[in-house]
Design an enzyme around this catalytic site. Structure first.
Site, PDB file in Angstrom:
ATOM      1  CG  LEU A 134      -1.889  -1.132   1.425  1.00 44.52           C
ATOM      2  CD1 LEU A 134      -2.608  -0.999   2.763  1.00 44.52           C
ATOM      3  CD2 LEU A 134      -2.888  -1.180   0.282  1.00 44.52           C
ATOM      4  CG  ASP A 135       0.366   4.350  -2.858  1.00 46.54           C
ATOM      5  OD1 ASP A 135       1.193   3.581  -3.380  1.00 46.54           O
ATOM      6  OD2 ASP A 135      -0.565   4.887  -3.497  1.00 46.54           O
ATOM      7  CE  LYS A 136       5.588   8.784   4.716  1.00 46.05           C
ATOM      8  NZ  LYS A 136       6.549   9.911   4.555  1.00 46.05           N
TER       9      LYS A 136
END
Length: 323
Positions: A134-136
């Site tokens: 997942l993106d940051k």
């Protein structure tokens, strides 16, 4: 090093690569973007800028990254764990694996401290056990493999889309249709390489979207389900459809016209949200060893929950069902 007059027609990354000799242009470009080059003492972050004759440029090489990430203890919200895998609720702000600019303090560092040598190396030394990411600044459910067998089976399930994944997204504007499908190829932005974009020669990508709740014509809560898994897919597709995510630092480029329909205080809260309003709410899959059907659902974290409650006090009663 001081640039001479002959360098004035050159890009900064090309000139530095030629001067250094032992660094590739792509490596120099990355170092510039990461802030390791200064011009007369000020950081120069644009690799394409023209060299200024007479200016003094300094390139500082960062220390080499360790070949294997270090174990670092952190609190993890573990939803399920056995000998084969870990399912957790990733908080927003946590990078999944080490990369330039985030060499430690990542989920991988925490997992190494939590599971140690149990994590398989099949995902690579820097990404042990990582099946997807997942993106940051995206929160939500993730699964991590603890054995090579689990890693292979889960990787195959993600590749074949043989699982359930649902995301909650808060977007500007209200879609005209209650359910719709976005099919548009995604690739690197032709100018800004940090961004993805819908491009003619991109990789095929499809997202199914369901409208869950609308606040007038200004903002909507939608559910997204992925048919493919491209980088930033939901963020790119929704922006392409005219409904960028609230708070998205990459794909929300200006104040949306839909914001004018909100009361001033509510608009300020949405405009000030510091990250993309995206939460991986549901992950369902077949256990790679036992064959058990597993499904995990988590509510949005407090910052996003407070924003949703300001818009719809009863938003928590909205079910997450397949589109």
């Amino acid at each position: 090093m001081v640039a001479d007059a002959a360098a004035s027609t050159q890009r900064l990354d090309r000139w530095l690569a030629n001067v250094m000799g032992d660094l590739s242009r792509s490596r120099v470009k990355a170092l510039i973007e990461q802030g390791h080059v200064t011009r007369d003492g000020a950081i120069a972050r644009d690799p394409s800028e023209a060299v200024r004759p007479g200016a003094r440029y300094t390139l500082t090489l960062p220390p080499p990254a360790p070949a294997t990430p270090a174990a670092q203890r952190m609190d993890l919200s573990v939803l399920f764990e056995d000998d084969h895998l870990i399912v957790l609720d990733k908080p927003a702000g946590l990078v999944v694996h080490p990369a330039p600019g985030n060499l430690d303090g990542t989920l991988v560092n925490a997992l190494l401290a939590h599971a140690g040598e149990e994590l398989p190396v099949i995902g690579g030394a820097v990404r042990p056990g990582i099946v997807h990411r997942l993106d940051k600044d995206t929160s939500g459910v993730m699964v991590v493999a603890k054995t090579d067998r689990a890693h292979q089976a889960l990787s195959e399930a993600f590749a074949a889309r043989d699982l359930e994944r649902a995301y909650l997204a808060l977007v500007w504007g209200v879609p005209a249709e209650a359910t719709f499908r976005i099919e548009a190829p995604i690739g690197r932005h032709p100018v800004d390489r940090k961004r993805m974009a819908v491009v003619p020669k991109g990789k095929p990508a499809a997202t199914r979207v369901k409208l869950l709740r609308a606040w007038g014509t200004a903002v909507a809560l939608v559910e997204c389900r992925l048919e493919t898994g491209r980088t930033h897919q939901i963020r790119v597709h929704l922006a392409h459809a005219g409904h960028p995510l609230v708070g998205d630092p990459l794909y929300l480029r200006r104040r949306p016209a839909a914001a004018k329909a909100l009361p001033e205080e509510l608009e300020a809260r949405l405009a000030g949200f510091p990250r993309q309003a995206l939460h991986a709410a549901v992950l369902g899959f077949t256990h790679p060893v036992t064959g058990q059907a597993l499904r995990f659902e988590t509510p949005p974290p407090p910052d996003l929950a407070e924003l949703l409650s300001a818009l719809w006090p009863d938003w928590g009663t909205i079910p997450t069902n397949p589109v």
